[in-house]
Design an enzyme around this catalytic site. Structure first.
Site, PDB file in Angstrom:
ATOM      1  N   TRP A  30       0.814  -1.227   0.000  1.00  0.00           N
ATOM      2  CA  TRP A  30       0.000   0.000   0.000  1.00  0.00           C
ATOM      3  C   TRP A  30       0.848   1.278   0.000  1.00  0.00           C
ATOM      4  CZ3 TRP A  30       2.082   1.944   4.281  1.00  0.00           C
ATOM      5  CH2 TRP A  30       2.373   1.101   5.356  1.00  0.00           C
ATOM      6  N   LYS A  72      -3.146  -8.618  -7.194  1.00  0.00           N
ATOM      7  CA  LYS A  72      -3.870  -8.323  -5.961  1.00  0.00           C
ATOM      8  C   LYS A  72      -3.292  -7.047  -5.354  1.00  0.00           C
ATOM      9  CE  LYS A  72      -4.149  -9.119  -1.225  1.00  0.00           C
ATOM     10  NZ  LYS A  72      -4.734  -7.822  -1.178  1.00  0.00           N
ATOM     11  N   GLU A 123      10.254  -8.984  -2.324  1.00  0.00           N
ATOM     12  CA  GLU A 123      10.868  -7.676  -2.029  1.00  0.00           C
ATOM     13  C   GLU A 123      10.231  -7.217  -0.728  1.00  0.00           C
ATOM     14  OE1 GLU A 123      11.611  -4.344  -1.211  1.00  0.00           O
ATOM     15  OE2 GLU A 123      10.350  -3.577  -2.830  1.00  0.00           O
ATOM     16  N   CYS A 141      10.211   1.050   2.079  1.00  0.00           N
ATOM     17  CA  CYS A 141      11.090  -0.055   2.496  1.00  0.00           C
ATOM     18  C   CYS A 141      12.554   0.346   2.496  1.00  0.00           C
ATOM     19  CB  CYS A 141      10.868  -1.256   1.591  1.00  0.00           C
ATOM     20  SG  CYS A 141      11.155  -0.874  -0.122  1.00  0.00           S
ATOM     21  N   LYS A 158       0.873   1.130  15.409  1.00  0.00           N
ATOM     22  CA  LYS A 158       2.178   0.453  15.395  1.00  0.00           C
ATOM     23  C   LYS A 158       3.311   1.483  15.419  1.00  0.00           C
ATOM     24  CE  LYS A 158       5.378  -1.696  12.261  1.00  0.00           C
ATOM     25  NZ  LYS A 158       5.736  -2.410  11.048  1.00  0.00           N
ATOM     26  N   GLU A 208      11.570  -2.936  11.832  1.00  0.00           N
ATOM     27  CA  GLU A 208      11.152  -1.991  10.792  1.00  0.00           C
ATOM     28  C   GLU A 208       9.955  -1.203  11.321  1.00  0.00           C
ATOM     29  OE1 GLU A 208       9.185  -3.379   7.109  1.00  0.00           O
ATOM     30  OE2 GLU A 208      10.601  -2.098   6.055  1.00  0.00           O
TER      31      GLU A 208
HETATM   32  N1  LIG Z   1       8.571  -3.718   1.631  1.00  0.00           N
HETATM   33  C1  LIG Z   1       7.580  -2.899   1.563  1.00  0.00           C
HETATM   34  O1  LIG Z   1       7.550  -2.102   0.683  1.00  0.00           O
HETATM   35  C2  LIG Z   1       6.461  -2.970   2.529  1.00  0.00           C
HETATM   36  C3  LIG Z   1       6.653  -3.346   3.834  1.00  0.00           C
HETATM   37  N2  LIG Z   1       5.600  -3.390   4.677  1.00  0.00           N
HETATM   38  C4  LIG Z   1       5.856  -3.756   6.086  1.00  0.00           C
HETATM   39  O2  LIG Z   1       4.859  -4.652   6.498  1.00  0.00           O
HETATM   40  C5  LIG Z   1       4.227  -4.161   7.667  1.00  0.00           C
HETATM   41  C6  LIG Z   1       2.798  -4.611   7.679  1.00  0.00           C
HETATM   42  O3  LIG Z   1       2.076  -4.063   6.577  1.00  0.00           O
HETATM   43  P1  LIG Z   1       1.014  -4.975   5.813  1.00  0.00           P
HETATM   44  O4  LIG Z   1       0.115  -4.169   4.999  1.00  0.00           O
HETATM   45  O5  LIG Z   1       0.368  -5.847   6.825  1.00  0.00           O
HETATM   46  O6  LIG Z   1       1.966  -5.799   4.822  1.00  0.00           O
HETATM   47  P2  LIG Z   1       1.696  -7.191   4.145  1.00  0.00           P
HETATM   48  O7  LIG Z   1       2.977  -7.805   3.789  1.00  0.00           O
HETATM   49  O8  LIG Z   1       0.786  -7.982   4.992  1.00  0.00           O
HETATM   50  O9  LIG Z   1       0.896  -6.782   2.808  1.00  0.00           O
HETATM   51  C7  LIG Z   1       1.442  -6.797   1.515  1.00  0.00           C
HETATM   52  C8  LIG Z   1       0.498  -7.520   0.566  1.00  0.00           C
HETATM   53  O10 LIG Z   1       0.374  -8.871   0.965  1.00  0.00           O
HETATM   54  C9  LIG Z   1      -0.999  -9.223   1.154  1.00  0.00           C
HETATM   55  N3  LIG Z   1      -1.122 -10.200   2.219  1.00  0.00           N
HETATM   56  C10 LIG Z   1      -1.254  -9.950   3.545  1.00  0.00           C
HETATM   57  N4  LIG Z   1      -1.341 -11.099   4.247  1.00  0.00           N
HETATM   58  C11 LIG Z   1      -1.279 -12.106   3.343  1.00  0.00           C
HETATM   59  C12 LIG Z   1      -1.311 -13.521   3.447  1.00  0.00           C
HETATM   60  N5  LIG Z   1      -1.429 -14.130   4.625  1.00  0.00           N
HETATM   61  N6  LIG Z   1      -1.192 -14.239   2.316  1.00  0.00           N
HETATM   62  C13 LIG Z   1      -1.066 -13.633   1.129  1.00  0.00           C
HETATM   63  N7  LIG Z   1      -1.041 -12.301   0.967  1.00  0.00           N
HETATM   64  C14 LIG Z   1      -1.135 -11.532   2.057  1.00  0.00           C
HETATM   65  C15 LIG Z   1      -1.648  -7.906   1.478  1.00  0.00           C
HETATM   66  O11 LIG Z   1      -3.049  -7.926   1.288  1.00  0.00           O
HETATM   67  C16 LIG Z   1      -0.914  -6.946   0.555  1.00  0.00           C
HETATM   68  O12 LIG Z   1      -1.445  -7.003  -0.742  1.00  0.00           O
HETATM   69  C17 LIG Z   1       4.424  -2.654   7.600  1.00  0.00           C
HETATM   70  O13 LIG Z   1       4.352  -2.073   8.852  1.00  0.00           O
HETATM   71  C18 LIG Z   1       5.802  -2.580   7.025  1.00  0.00           C
HETATM   72  O14 LIG Z   1       6.751  -2.762   8.037  1.00  0.00           O
HETATM   73  C19 LIG Z   1       4.344  -3.073   4.260  1.00  0.00           C
HETATM   74  C20 LIG Z   1       4.087  -2.698   2.967  1.00  0.00           C
HETATM   75  C21 LIG Z   1       5.157  -2.568   2.016  1.00  0.00           C
HETATM   76  N1  BAL Z   2      10.609   2.297  -2.266  1.00  0.00           N
HETATM   77  C1  BAL Z   2       9.974   1.477  -3.206  1.00  0.00           C
HETATM   78  C2  BAL Z   2       9.860   0.059  -2.793  1.00  0.00           C
HETATM   79  C3  BAL Z   2       9.051  -0.146  -1.558  1.00  0.00           C
HETATM   80  O1  BAL Z   2       8.927   0.717  -0.697  1.00  0.00           O
HETATM   81  O2  BAL Z   2       8.540  -1.233  -1.425  1.00  0.00           O
END
Ligand SMILES: NC(=O)C1=CN([C@@H]2O[C@H](COP(=O)(O)OP(=O)(O)OC[C@H]3O[C@@H](n4cnc5c(N)ncnc54)[C@H](O)[C@@H]3O)[C@@H](O)[C@H]2O)C=CC1
Ligand code: BAL
Length: 498
Positions: free
Chosen positions: A168, A192, A268, A303, A353, A393
């Protein structure tokens, strides 16, 4: 696209926006078979923006069957590369033509500032799609140096049906990072978006159809991680998944793959990115500006955000004074007003959080919250790298400061993390800079700057930040293609030897 409008103009656009209300499958708006809906809210106000289909496994099955049919008849993969290039360029043009509306939709849905949506996300999205479009008819296959009696070709073929699971924090841009190379490769897609931020993905799917991406090639399934993400991860007819999000959820995708069809998984994920500043830096103003941008851009919901400032004791006070000065320019407020650089956090639960880390150290700067939605840019001093806020994080606008006595100590602490996404080093000593760049364990190391490289450079992590492939650059195409060897024995034909 690169000029900001007034707050009033953005509000007028917001009032007239027609927000999507359906998923998008096989070139059509789509409602969940169960008829269930979920609501997406505006993080700045908590008001409901739209209701969307709460899809589940049966809807994923339908989307995959459409993507598979499109894959099997080659309506996309078998088009001439020059034709696919034109379609993808047209998609970039349509997004550019609708950039302001998309920027407003993104800001309303995610809480990201219109400043960033318009100037960064939309600009980068268009640039990314154009870049991958142009690559389509410029990437060659290979002939191996086999013997004279053989002709050995190494060709790349699209991997097939691909699941893209999106975060998101950069909803549109992360979609572009994945659909650009995936469509360039000729794959068909089941996407998704994050439940918090699905609106722009649906709009882009409509524009893709208008640009000429055939029905069934780009499908959007809205809903929760459990109901939609997991069925994608476990689907027997999905050949690969590319995921961006938390390390915890990334782990699950490996499990889903292991327990289903061993689909390829590219992850990622998170970071705890160090920024090392040595006492030899001369242009402290420039360093401070990079730190503020790196830590607070996109509310720290990034990230690759700078989250640990590892600073030499002899420069700490002087540097921090400058950092506070530049941080003062990052005002917190209504994300649709272009004067603000810091908007609300994406959701109530994420706000809870992030704000829980505010008392994990001595607050040097900021530290306040507003309306139960906004967290001010904050800097906290911690005694060591073992503090909770230095290990986990946070994904919010909180920068943790750790003081060191030497270059060696700085690099050791920088590498003391399970993550390895990004790192930066500031020094005016060239040898030190190169030593640090080599020693820092991270997928991207920036020297005397903060950034992620650009579309020409690969992006991805070491350690628990990810593996399996890279986003951006020609390396991104590896995620969506597989190598095939075609081996011809030139001796076994009936032809006379020449
Ligand atoms: N690397 C990055 O860019 C990101 C890191 N995060 C980290 O993750 C933490 C939690 O945020 P969330 O929105 O809960 O991230 P998340 O990893 O749960 O969500 C990312 C995607 O995975 C999907 N997802 C969630 N649970 C799933 C499951 N059990 N099986 C399959 N797909 C699933 C979500 O609906 C979303 O589309 C944040 O506080 C942050 O630390 C969150 C978003 C992006
Ligand atoms: N900064 C772009 C990649 C990410 O936050 O997931």
């Amino acid at each position: 696209m690169t000029t900001l409008l007034t707050k009033e103009a953005y509000y007028q656009i917001a009032e007239k926006l027609v927000l999507p209300s359906k998923s998008f499958i096989n070139g059509q708006p789509y409602s969940a078979k169960s008829g269930k809906l979920f609501q997406t809210t505006n993080p700045a106000t908590g008001e409901v923006l739209a209701s969307l289909p709460a899809c589940s496994a049966e809807d994923v099955d339908y989307a995959v069957s459409c993507a598979k049919a499109a894959w099997k008849d080659g309506r996309w993969s078998k088009q001439h590369p020059a034709s696919r290039k034109q379609v993808l360029i047209k998609l970039a043009e349509l997004i550019e033509a609708n950039a302001t509306e998309l920027a407003v939709m993104e800001s309303l849905d995610s809480g990201k500032t219109i400043y960033d949506c318009q100037l960064v996300d939309l600009h980068e999205t268009v640039n990314c799609l154009r870049w991958h479009a142009e690559a389509i008819d410029k990437i060659y296959d290979q002939v191996s140096p086999a013997s004279n009696n053989h002709l050995a070709m190494v060709v790349r073929e699209p991997v097939g049906v691909v699941g893209l699971v999106l975060p998101w924090n950069f909803p549109l841009l992360m979609m572009a990072w994945k659909i650009g190379p995936a469509l360039a490769a000729g794959c068909t897609l089941v996407i998704k978006p994050a439940a918090e931020t699905s609106l722009t993905a649906i709009r882009v799917a409509e524009l893709a159809l208008e640009a000429g991406v055939p029905a069934g090639v780009l499908n959007i399934v809205t809903g929760s991680g459990r109901e939609v993400g997991e069925p994608i991860g476990r689907h027997m007819d999905i050949d690969a998944v590319s995921f961006t999000g938390s390390t915890e959820t990334g782990r699950r995708f490996l499990q889903y793959s292991a327990e289903s069809n061993l689909k390829e998984v590219v992850l990622e994920m998170g970071g705890k990115n160090p920024c090392v500043v040595m006492d030899d830096v001369k242009n402290i103003d420039a360093v401070a500006q990079h730190i503020v941008n790196g830590a607070f851009w996109n509310m720290g919901e990034n990230c690759s955000a700078i989250s640990r400032l590892i600073v030499h004791k002899d420069i700490k006070d002087k540097l921090l004074e400058k950092v506070y000065g530049y941080a003062d320019e990052w005002k917190v407020g209504d994300p649709l007003d272009p004067q603000f650089r810091v908007g609300p956090l994406v959701s109530k639960s994420h706000y809870e959080k992030v704000s829980s880390y505010l008392d994990d150290g001595k607050v040097l700067y900021g530290g306040k919250t507003h309306d139960g939605r906004y967290v001010e840019p904050t800097i906290i001093d911690v005694p060591s790298n073992s503090a909770k806020s230095a290990k986990e994080e946070i994904f919010g606008p909180i920068l943790v400061v750790i003081t060191v006595d030497s270059f060696k100590e700085a690099i050791e602490i920088a590498n003391e993390t399970v993550y390895g996404l990004a790192a930066s080093v500031f020094t005016d000593n060239g040898t030190r800079a190169m030593r640090a760049a080599r020693a820092l364990r991270a997928g991207t190391v920036t020297v005397n700057s903060f950034g992620e490289g650009d579309i020409t450079t690969p992006f991805g992590g070491f350690g628990q930040s990810g593996f399996g492939g890279r986003d951006n650059s020609v390396h991104a195409h590896d995620q969506y293609t597989q190598l095939k060897t075609i081996w011809l024995d030139l001796n076994t034909s009936e032809e006379e030897e020449v």
